[in-house]
Motif scaffolding. Structure first.
Motif, PDB file in Angstrom:
ATOM      1  N   PHE A   1      54.537 -18.436  20.060  1.00  0.00           N
ATOM      2  CA  PHE A   1      53.675 -19.131  19.091  1.00  0.00           C
ATOM      3  C   PHE A   1      52.731 -18.139  18.401  1.00  0.00           C
ATOM      4  CE2 PHE A   1      54.117 -23.370  21.496  1.00  0.00           C
ATOM      5  CZ  PHE A   1      54.991 -23.867  20.550  1.00  0.00           C
ATOM      6  N   ILE A   2      52.158 -17.228  19.233  1.00  0.00           N
ATOM      7  CA  ILE A   2      51.213 -16.254  18.661  1.00  0.00           C
ATOM      8  C   ILE A   2      51.926 -15.373  17.630  1.00  0.00           C
ATOM      9  CG2 ILE A   2      49.800 -14.219  19.191  1.00  0.00           C
ATOM     10  CD1 ILE A   2      49.162 -15.570  21.896  1.00  0.00           C
TER      11      ILE A   2
ATOM     12  N   MET B   1      51.238 -15.125  13.615  1.00  0.00           N
ATOM     13  CA  MET B   1      50.926 -13.882  12.903  1.00  0.00           C
ATOM     14  C   MET B   1      51.916 -13.652  11.754  1.00  0.00           C
ATOM     15  SD  MET B   1      49.964 -11.730  16.289  1.00  0.00           S
ATOM     16  CE  MET B   1      49.391 -10.171  15.697  1.00  0.00           C
ATOM     17  N   THR B   2      53.179 -14.015  12.007  1.00  0.00           N
ATOM     18  CA  THR B   2      54.178 -13.878  10.942  1.00  0.00           C
ATOM     19  C   THR B   2      53.825 -14.834   9.786  1.00  0.00           C
ATOM     20  OG1 THR B   2      55.821 -13.366  12.629  1.00  0.00           O
ATOM     21  CG2 THR B   2      56.671 -13.899  10.468  1.00  0.00           C
ATOM     22  N   SER B   3      53.338 -16.038  10.136  1.00  0.00           N
ATOM     23  CA  SER B   3      52.953 -17.007   9.107  1.00  0.00           C
ATOM     24  C   SER B   3      51.797 -16.484   8.266  1.00  0.00           C
ATOM     25  CB  SER B   3      52.531 -18.329   9.742  1.00  0.00           C
ATOM     26  OG  SER B   3      53.595 -18.865  10.435  1.00  0.00           O
ATOM     27  N   ILE B   4      50.842 -15.788   8.928  1.00  0.00           N
ATOM     28  CA  ILE B   4      49.714 -15.215   8.180  1.00  0.00           C
ATOM     29  C   ILE B   4      50.237 -14.219   7.139  1.00  0.00           C
ATOM     30  CG2 ILE B   4      47.662 -13.728   8.397  1.00  0.00           C
ATOM     31  CD1 ILE B   4      47.269 -15.075  11.197  1.00  0.00           C
ATOM     32  N   LEU B   5      51.225 -13.426   7.565  1.00  0.00           N
ATOM     33  CA  LEU B   5      51.824 -12.470   6.622  1.00  0.00           C
ATOM     34  C   LEU B   5      52.526 -13.210   5.487  1.00  0.00           C
ATOM     35  CD1 LEU B   5      53.296  -9.771   9.043  1.00  0.00           C
ATOM     36  CD2 LEU B   5      51.283  -9.596   7.596  1.00  0.00           C
ATOM     37  N   GLU B   6      53.147 -14.347   5.835  1.00  0.00           N
ATOM     38  CA  GLU B   6      53.819 -15.152   4.810  1.00  0.00           C
ATOM     39  C   GLU B   6      52.814 -15.577   3.746  1.00  0.00           C
ATOM     40  OE1 GLU B   6      55.977 -18.586   6.221  1.00  0.00           O
ATOM     41  OE2 GLU B   6      56.922 -17.412   7.810  1.00  0.00           O
ATOM     42  N   TYR B   7      51.608 -15.988   4.213  1.00  0.00           N
ATOM     43  CA  TYR B   7      50.589 -16.478   3.283  1.00  0.00           C
ATOM     44  C   TYR B   7      50.129 -15.398   2.312  1.00  0.00           C
ATOM     45  CZ  TYR B   7      49.475 -21.300   4.187  1.00  0.00           C
ATOM     46  OH  TYR B   7      49.517 -22.656   4.211  1.00  0.00           O
TER      47      TYR B   7
ATOM     48  N   GLY C   1      60.350 -13.751  18.520  1.00  0.00           N
ATOM     49  CA  GLY C   1      59.102 -13.818  17.743  1.00  0.00           C
ATOM     50  C   GLY C   1      58.539 -12.422  17.528  1.00  0.00           C
ATOM     51  N   GLY C   2      58.586 -11.590  18.575  1.00  0.00           N
ATOM     52  CA  GLY C   2      58.112 -10.209  18.482  1.00  0.00           C
ATOM     53  C   GLY C   2      58.941  -9.412  17.489  1.00  0.00           C
ATOM     54  N   ALA C   3      60.280  -9.624  17.555  1.00  0.00           N
ATOM     55  CA  ALA C   3      61.181  -8.916  16.634  1.00  0.00           C
ATOM     56  C   ALA C   3      60.876  -9.330  15.201  1.00  0.00           C
ATOM     57  CB  ALA C   3      62.633  -9.239  16.982  1.00  0.00           C
ATOM     58  N   GLY C   4      60.651 -10.620  14.997  1.00  0.00           N
ATOM     59  CA  GLY C   4      60.357 -11.128  13.662  1.00  0.00           C
ATOM     60  C   GLY C   4      59.054 -10.554  13.129  1.00  0.00           C
ATOM     61  N   LEU C   5      58.041 -10.506  14.004  1.00  0.00           N
ATOM     62  CA  LEU C   5      56.739  -9.973  13.586  1.00  0.00           C
ATOM     63  C   LEU C   5      56.866  -8.481  13.253  1.00  0.00           C
ATOM     64  CD1 LEU C   5      53.722 -10.472  13.168  1.00  0.00           C
ATOM     65  CD2 LEU C   5      53.361  -9.874  15.556  1.00  0.00           C
ATOM     66  N   GLY C   6      57.634  -7.756  14.073  1.00  0.00           N
ATOM     67  CA  GLY C   6      57.852  -6.327  13.819  1.00  0.00           C
ATOM     68  C   GLY C   6      58.453  -6.124  12.439  1.00  0.00           C
ATOM     69  N   ALA C   7      59.478  -6.914  12.128  1.00  0.00           N
ATOM     70  CA  ALA C   7      60.140  -6.796  10.832  1.00  0.00           C
ATOM     71  C   ALA C   7      59.180  -7.194   9.708  1.00  0.00           C
ATOM     72  CB  ALA C   7      61.376  -7.682  10.808  1.00  0.00           C
ATOM     73  N   ALA C   8      58.381  -8.237   9.944  1.00  0.00           N
ATOM     74  CA  ALA C   8      57.445  -8.722   8.920  1.00  0.00           C
ATOM     75  C   ALA C   8      56.359  -7.688   8.643  1.00  0.00           C
ATOM     76  CB  ALA C   8      56.818 -10.037   9.377  1.00  0.00           C
ATOM     77  N   ILE C   9      55.804  -7.098   9.719  1.00  0.00           N
ATOM     78  CA  ILE C   9      54.750  -6.079   9.536  1.00  0.00           C
ATOM     79  C   ILE C   9      55.297  -4.897   8.751  1.00  0.00           C
ATOM     80  CG2 ILE C   9      53.361  -4.352  10.765  1.00  0.00           C
ATOM     81  CD1 ILE C   9      52.934  -6.448  12.968  1.00  0.00           C
TER      82      ILE C   9
END
Lengths: 336, 228
Positions: A161-162, A166-172, A97-105
């Motif tokens: 989950f957190i 956060m990744t979902s917020i970026l998706e939106y 999840g952290g890796a995904g968020l890093g890539a998304a940010i």
């Protein structure tokens, strides 16, 4: 002795299964290919269309599956030793999840695009690695204060989950096209990677694998508790750090290019342990890479053969969850 | 061999014991007793240099090894492989041992009567066999002083007596043995000295070569004068 003789045949058998699965996966895809056409194309026939499909689409997909499965299997075994928990893996503990968020940010704020390689594959992998490292740091910091394995596991799940929220917020906040790419990335896929991305994943796996191999006797001793390890002169902090750096490297690279892929990390090590009747990491680390590769290739093959579009992440869950139930129902998982 | 001067043990603001002064000589067989939470494990960990005292000075001129309590029986390791993990500094990066250390492992197993169980998986060993296996991990490295945290916990009478006799024998062979236990009836007759923590910050010491009545009196004092 009987067990070790049996073990001698298991590794070649596992490698043979990998080769057979890889060949079967070569035949599967949008356009069905006969074994004869595939073999003649591999032998250098001048059928350009088939060659393009095989070299440009299927071999990269198979290599992505193999490397991802092996990498996540390796990461799962290390995390299970570090947290002394049979259910630990990069996905469950929030590292994916952290890796995904890093890539998304990185892709959203730095390059203004979606989860693609717009910024180039190296920065993308570095961003995912940074995200994985941040998640690992949080988990390690909490694990220093919480000794209960189950509470730590809950913390990891909540952290995941957190990060996913956060990744979902970026998706939106992403545009329609970006949203589609976001979605396909978060469902997990071995398709679409080029040889550059595969090289990066392979490099990360090689580095993470070397770290894990050098750390293997340390991973053995921490299974017996910190006090025992320290009393025997083992540098417990350095062993944990080495394992988590290895996990971050490989999870970061795999998540950046294949999306968050769960379950393979949990089950690979358990399958290897129960087949080989040993928990020594010298044996289990390479064996879990083979079982991880087999699971990932099987999931990809099922996805490719499915009559309805089936994201590989979902297939992995469908294979992995029943296996996890089996693990949970067995006594003495990871020796506890 | 080991001396501690004016130690204060505890965690942060929680003090377990103050003014602990201790001098241990070669070949002593020492029982450490006291109520739960009185600081026995903390004292053993401090003596083994796994933890620093809050205050005070320690001097060690011998190799001291601690066998902690609660080591899990990890499935997938044979007893021999378990002993090999304990030789962390002596093994190669892959965990393999040189011939010399393999022989030391065999010797430790044989010393505790475990040779026949060497290839058995840890999960199949009884608690008594596993506890002896834990002791063997320390004996491989031939320490001058062996510290054991609750080695008799969860053992039946037969295994308790057998283990306590092994500790006595080790001390008669010249090793210094310091172990904590709640099994006073089995342990008091075989030890030569009793150390006690009363749970109210007081440290008690019978002194070396104390008589059985003296050892019993120290143990009784630890538990607030309760008869046993």
């Amino acid at each position: 002795m009987a067990v070790s003789r049996k073990n001698r045949y298991l590794l070649p058998a596992g490698l043979l299964i990998l080769v057979l699965l890889a060949f079967a996966d070569l035949l599967a895809g949008g356009q069905a290919l006969s074994p004869g056409r595939v073999l003649s194309s591999l032998a250098g026939s001048d059928d350009a269309a088939v060659r393009d499909i095989i070299l440009g689409i299927r071999i990269p997909r198979i290599l992505s599956a193999l490397i991802s499965g092996a990498a996540l299997g390796l990461a799962g075994v290390q995390m299970q030793a570090v947290f002394r928990n049979p259910l630990a893996d990069p996905h469950i503990m929030g590292v994916s999840g952290g890796a995904g968020l890093g890539a998304a940010i990185a892709t959203t704020f730095l390059w203004g695009g979606a989860i693609t390689s717009t910024g180039g594959p190296v920065p993308m992998a570095l961003a995912a690695f940074a995200g994985a490292a941040a998640a690992s740091f949080l988990v390690i910091a909490v694990s220093a204060r919480i000794s209960s394995a189950s509470i730590l596991l809950i913390f990891g799940v909540m952290l995941g989950f957190i990060f996913n929220a956060m990744t979902s917020i970026l998706e939106y906040s992403a545009g329609e096209e970006s949203l589609k790419l976001f979605y396909s990335w978060s469902a997990g896929s071995f398709s679409g990677n080029r040889y550059t991305e595969i090289g990066l994943m392979g490099g990360a796996l090689a580095l993470g694998g070397i770290l894990a191999a050098v750390n293997s006797k340390g991973l053995d001793i921490i299974l017996f508790g910190d006090d025992y390890a320290r009393a025997s002169g083992a540098p417990v902090g350095r062993i944990r750090l080495g394992a988590m750096v290895s996990c971050c490297l490989i999870t970061g690279a795999v998540t950046a290019f294949c999306g968050p892929i769960g379950f393979v990390g949990i089950v690979s090590g358990h399958i290897a342990r129960s087949l080989l009747h040993t928990a020594r990491h010298r044996t289990i680390l390479p064996a879990s890479m083979v079982t991880g590769g087999i699971i990932a290739l099987t999931a990809d093959l099922i996805s490719q053969c499915s009559v309805i579009p089936l994201p590989v992440g979902s297939t992995m869950a469908l294979i992995g969850i029943p296996l996890i139930f089996v693990i949970l129902s067995r006594k003495n998982a990871l020796g506890h | 061999m080991l001396s501690a001067t004016d130690l204060t043990l505890g965690y942060g603001s929680h003090i377990l014991c103050r003014h602990l002064t201790l001098d241990i000589q070669r070949g002593e067989c020492i029982l450490l007793c006291g109520p739960n939470g009185s600081g026995k494990s903390t004292l053993l960990r401090t003596l083994a240099a796994l933890e620093d005292p809050l205050e005070g000075r320690m001097e060690r001129d011998a190799e001291i090894l601690l066998v902690p309590t609660g080591i899990p029986k990890v499935k997938g390791f044979s007893l021999r492989e378990f002993l090999m993990t304990g030789c962390y500094r002596e093994s190669r990066w892959s965990g393999r041992l040189s011939r010399e250390w393999q022989e030391k492992t065999d010797r430790a197993l044989s010393q505790l009567g475990l040779s026949g169980l060497a290839e058995k998986d840890l999960s199949t060993l009884s608690d008594g066999e596993f506890q002896k296996g834990c002791m063997a991990t320390a004996l491989v490295r031939d320490p001058d002083m062996l510290l054991l945290d609750e080695p008799t916990a969860f053992l039946d009478v037969g295994n308790r007596v057998s283990l306590v006799r092994i500790l006595q024998q080790l001390s008669q062979e010249g090793k210094t043995v310091l172990f904590s236990s709640h099994d006073l009836a089995d342990c008091l007759p075989v030890c030569t000295r009793v150390l006690g923590l009363d749970g109210k910050g007081r440290f008690l010491d019978s002194g070396p070569d104390a008589s059985l009545p003296r050892r019993k009196a120290i143990a009784k004092d630890c538990f607030g004068g309760v008869d046993f």
